[in-house]
Design an enzyme around this catalytic site. Sequence first.
Site, PDB file in Angstrom:
ATOM      1  N   TYR A   1       9.159  15.135  23.259  1.00 43.38           N
ATOM      2  CA  TYR A   1       9.784  16.314  23.419  1.00 43.38           C
ATOM      3  C   TYR A   1       8.505  16.775  24.832  1.00 43.38           C
ATOM      4  CZ  TYR A   1      11.694  21.141  24.418  1.00 43.38           C
ATOM      5  OH  TYR A   1      12.186  22.815  24.958  1.00 43.38           O
TER       6      TYR A   1
ATOM      7  N   LYS B   1      10.485  16.744  28.962  1.00 46.27           N
ATOM      8  CA  LYS B   1      10.041  18.000  30.122  1.00 46.27           C
ATOM      9  C   LYS B   1       9.143  17.537  31.035  1.00 46.27           C
ATOM     10  CE  LYS B   1      13.775  20.168  27.636  1.00 46.27           C
ATOM     11  NZ  LYS B   1      14.527  20.488  28.202  1.00 46.27           N
TER      12      LYS B   1
END
Length: 256
Positions: free
Chosen positions: A160, A164
């Site tokens: 994640y 990002k």
Amino acid sequence: MASKKRGRVEDKAAIVTGAASGIGEETAVRLAEEGSAVCVADIDRDNGRRVVERIRESGGQAIFVATDITKTAAIRRMIERTVTAFGRLDILHNNAIWFRHGSATELDEKDWDKTLNAGLKAVFIGAKYAIPVMRVNGGGVIVNTASVHSLVSFATCTAYDSAKAGLLGLTRTLALDYGPDIRVNAVLPGAILTPLWDNLEVPQKERKRYAQMVPAKRLGTGRDIANAVLYLASDEASFVTGTSLVVDGGLLCRTE
């Protein structure tokens, strides 16, 4: 006679991915409130259609397109359906994400791939096929949902946080390559209270602890992020591109 006040994205057409709940839902509703026709794109058909009805009941214009953002063909179809319905595309809010937490030695490779496909590749594919369509009508705006995880890292968020962080680099490069007629920015939410918190069964005690960590002394809402996306999508931000707007109640101000 006073003239009717125009909405900030009046007569525009927008796509919001991940719009069946949370930040995506509130952004779709907010853009519609300010005059944009909205494509509600999500893999969740029931809630996606519910959001469309919510917009229509308030006098807005919306369609639902079932979209798996990990599939290139689905993203192309999403864009095509929007143009067919509204005649144009002006705003693309890349908001949807899929992720699974785990350290590098624990995370399955297929979960790494799916997280990066949903969180980074899908934004590239969206831009690839949306930008030529936007340019037909003189240009447009892309707003990417990044995260405070783009700037600081959290344990076990291997895939994640990588997605990002990469999203900020992609945002800047798109802004460089396609300006001045295409503006590209990222919004970076902090701790935002969405239905995901309920799905993960985050206890009230933990929610209060998170809120106390934030200088604003509350958790953010989907509406907080929707207002930021609206600003970036509107002409008020005509001189804003290639940048990151942090909306975290001051969370990243903390040094402890």
